[in-house]
Design a protein around this motif. Structure first.
Motif, PDB file in Angstrom:
ATOM      1  N   TYR A 175       0.828  -1.202   0.000  1.00 40.51           N
ATOM      2  CA  TYR A 175       0.000   0.000   0.000  1.00 40.51           C
ATOM      3  C   TYR A 175       0.866   1.258   0.000  1.00 40.51           C
ATOM      4  O   TYR A 175       0.454   2.303  -0.521  1.00 40.51           O
ATOM      5  N   ARG A 185       1.741   3.346  -3.170  1.00 43.75           N
ATOM      6  CA  ARG A 185       0.817   4.403  -3.606  1.00 43.75           C
ATOM      7  C   ARG A 185       0.544   4.339  -5.107  1.00 43.75           C
ATOM      8  O   ARG A 185       0.539   5.365  -5.806  1.00 43.75           O
ATOM      9  N   SER A 240      -5.181   3.653  -7.191  1.00 45.51           N
ATOM     10  CA  SER A 240      -5.921   2.595  -6.500  1.00 45.51           C
ATOM     11  C   SER A 240      -7.425   2.806  -6.529  1.00 45.51           C
ATOM     12  O   SER A 240      -7.919   3.938  -6.525  1.00 45.51           O
ATOM     13  N   THR A 282     -10.910   0.956  -4.498  1.00 41.75           N
ATOM     14  CA  THR A 282     -11.349   0.006  -3.473  1.00 41.75           C
ATOM     15  C   THR A 282     -12.865  -0.127  -3.493  1.00 41.75           C
ATOM     16  O   THR A 282     -13.555   0.568  -4.240  1.00 41.75           O
ATOM     17  N   ARG A 332     -10.846   2.767   2.146  1.00 40.09           N
ATOM     18  CA  ARG A 332     -10.382   4.063   1.633  1.00 40.09           C
ATOM     19  C   ARG A 332      -9.853   4.933   2.760  1.00 40.09           C
ATOM     20  O   ARG A 332      -8.780   5.543   2.640  1.00 40.09           O
ATOM     21  N   LEU A 351      -6.441   3.514   4.118  1.00 41.47           N
ATOM     22  CA  LEU A 351      -5.311   3.798   3.229  1.00 41.47           C
ATOM     23  C   LEU A 351      -4.917   5.270   3.297  1.00 41.47           C
ATOM     24  O   LEU A 351      -3.722   5.606   3.271  1.00 41.47           O
ATOM     25  N   ARG A 352      -5.889   6.137   3.417  1.00 40.19           N
ATOM     26  CA  ARG A 352      -5.597   7.571   3.519  1.00 40.19           C
ATOM     27  C   ARG A 352      -4.874   7.883   4.825  1.00 40.19           C
ATOM     28  O   ARG A 352      -3.874   8.609   4.839  1.00 40.19           O
ATOM     29  N   SER A 362      -2.381   7.313   1.004  1.00 36.77           N
ATOM     30  CA  SER A 362      -2.787   6.949  -0.349  1.00 36.77           C
ATOM     31  C   SER A 362      -4.247   7.323  -0.576  1.00 36.77           C
ATOM     32  O   SER A 362      -5.121   6.958   0.209  1.00 36.77           O
ATOM     33  N   GLU A 363      -4.498   8.062  -1.650  1.00 35.20           N
ATOM     34  CA  GLU A 363      -5.869   8.404  -2.022  1.00 35.20           C
ATOM     35  C   GLU A 363      -6.420   7.309  -2.928  1.00 35.20           C
ATOM     36  O   GLU A 363      -5.809   6.954  -3.933  1.00 35.20           O
ATOM     37  N   CYS A 364      -7.578   6.783  -2.569  1.00 38.68           N
ATOM     38  CA  CYS A 364      -8.132   5.613  -3.244  1.00 38.68           C
ATOM     39  C   CYS A 364      -9.555   5.928  -3.693  1.00 38.68           C
ATOM     40  O   CYS A 364     -10.348   6.492  -2.927  1.00 38.68           O
ATOM     41  N   CYS A 370      -7.703   6.519 -13.254  1.00 42.03           N
ATOM     42  CA  CYS A 370      -6.371   5.993 -12.931  1.00 42.03           C
ATOM     43  C   CYS A 370      -5.472   5.989 -14.164  1.00 42.03           C
ATOM     44  O   CYS A 370      -4.267   6.268 -14.078  1.00 42.03           O
TER      45      CYS A 370
END
Length: 396
Positions: free
Chosen positions: A117, A120, A123, A125, A131, A134-135, A140-142, A332
């Protein structure tokens, strides 16, 4: 667009089911879709999902110089081999926080998964809690595309194995065995203690009998699963880790309700007292109390079923879900490109990290063994004396 989904195996499982649904939708939209599989497989293994029969499957070892626009990792282990696919962009479809699949004592495995993860990658989800995790923990922005459901398959009306009978609670346990976080065996034993009128088991594990249940349904094709749901009043699903909580929603669509732990993600659609009953994690006494309340109160059972049906009516189907997924996939693709060379170097570092962690864990384990042996020497004078005699004999 040429799209490749990289999966670990073709085995029955919720993660593969979701991938198949999105891949089939993409193919129907006119995209060229391939499902690349890390492990070998036989045709017999594909029968559980119609998507495997319709989609183009390629064993990873047989992949040649083919180029894709997008390559999608679908499980943490697939990240390490994603660079083997020649693609214009690389995407991570995060279906759970998979480090939680390993017990707390396997620290090196948890750290390894979490490092995927930290890459980065662009991604997507399927659940809000993933989400947010991960943030918060990985910066990480998902993008979010909740899983859909086959509303043509999971319906309250249709074939069933037995009719529901008012005042006689039929309980269903769903889950595979041999996976500790699924908690299936313990759930069966707990249901048995509650003594409902009947208990049934639905599992992806191959078996024809299991102690303490009245009927076993093993490795069913998807089209056969709703018949089991429609026959039961409540699903008891006490897993410790989930991504998007699928089986309770399937039961909601088939006219039943659920008893669950407050596992991460349950609150995506489960509301205690409205459509299901929720127990604190590991609190088996509360689960037993919930089961006994449903046995003793047909009115409560019917109210929860009504709430579950209302929730199901508002949930997206697969076309809606996959449309959102592919909106995100296009976003993405438009994001800054992930270099194949960088990805290969990053995953090589992951492998080196894992090897170092494994060696460290082995060293610590060996150290503990030796300390235990030395303590035994200290506390057992006979062993100590025997060792001294052995050393003395060696010098003669």
């Amino acid at each position: 667009m040429r799209i490749a989904f990289l999966i670990g195996s073709v085995d029955v499982g919720g993660g593969n089911y979701v991938v198949c649904q999105h891949a089939m939708h993409a193919a129907a939209m006119g995209h060229e879709v391939a499902v690349v599989v890390q492990t070998s497989f036989t045709k017999a293994q594909l029968a559980w999902h119609p998507g495997f029969e319709q989609l183009r499957l390629i064993p990873l070892d047989q992949l040649r110089s083919e180029r894709f626009d997008i390559a999608v990792a679908t499980f943490w282990k697939t990240v390490s081999e994603l660079h083997r696919l020649n693609a214009g962009q690389y995407v991570y479809f995060v279906q759970s926080i998979e480090s939680r699949f390993y017990p707390a004592e396997q620290v090196h495995m948890r750290r390894l998964v979490d490092r995927t993860y930290d890459l980065r990658l662009p991604s997507i989800t399927e659940a809000t809690w993933i989400r947010e995790h991960l943030r918060h923990f990985h910066g990480s922005e998902c993008l979010l595309a909740r899983n859909g459901i086959r509303k043509d398959v999971y319906t309250p009306h249709g074939e069933r194995h037995a009719p529901r009978i008012s005042g006689r609670l039929r309980v269903m346990v769903e889950g595979s065995f041999g996976v500790p976080f699924k908690n299936t065996a313990r759930t069966v034993r707990l249901v048995r203690r509650a003594r409902p009128w009947q208990s049934w088991l639905l599992t992806t594990t191959g078996m024809s009998w299991y102690p303490g249940v009245d009927r076993v349904f093993s490795q069913l094709p998807i089209a056969e699963v709703p018949k089991v749901y429609r026959s039961c009043d409540v699903i008891v699903k006490l897993s410790f880790v989930e991504g998007m909580f699928g089986p309770p929603m399937e039961m909601f669509h088939c006219g039943g309700t659920a008893i669950v732990y407050d596992v991460s993600g349950h609150d995506e659609y489960i509301v205690h007292g409205h459509n299901a009953l929720v127990a604190p994690m590991h609190n088996e006494a509360t689960v037993l109390d919930h089961l006994r309340r449903l046995q003793d109160s047909p009115r409560l059972l019917e109210d929860l079923k009504s709430g579950a049906t209302e929730t199901a009516s508002k949930w997206p189907d697969w076309p809606q879900s996959s449309a959102r997924f592919f909106e995100h996939l296009e976003a993405c693709y438009a994001a800054p490109k992930v270099s194949r060379q960088w990805l290969e170097e990053a995953t090589r570092e992951l492998r080196e990290y894992f090897q170092a962690q494994s060696q460290s864990a082995t060293f610590v384990k060996e150290g503990h063994r030796r300390v235990g042996w030395l303590r035994r020497l200290k506390n057992d004078t006979r062993v100590y004396s025997s060792l001294l005699r052995y050393i003395a004999d060696g010098y003669r």
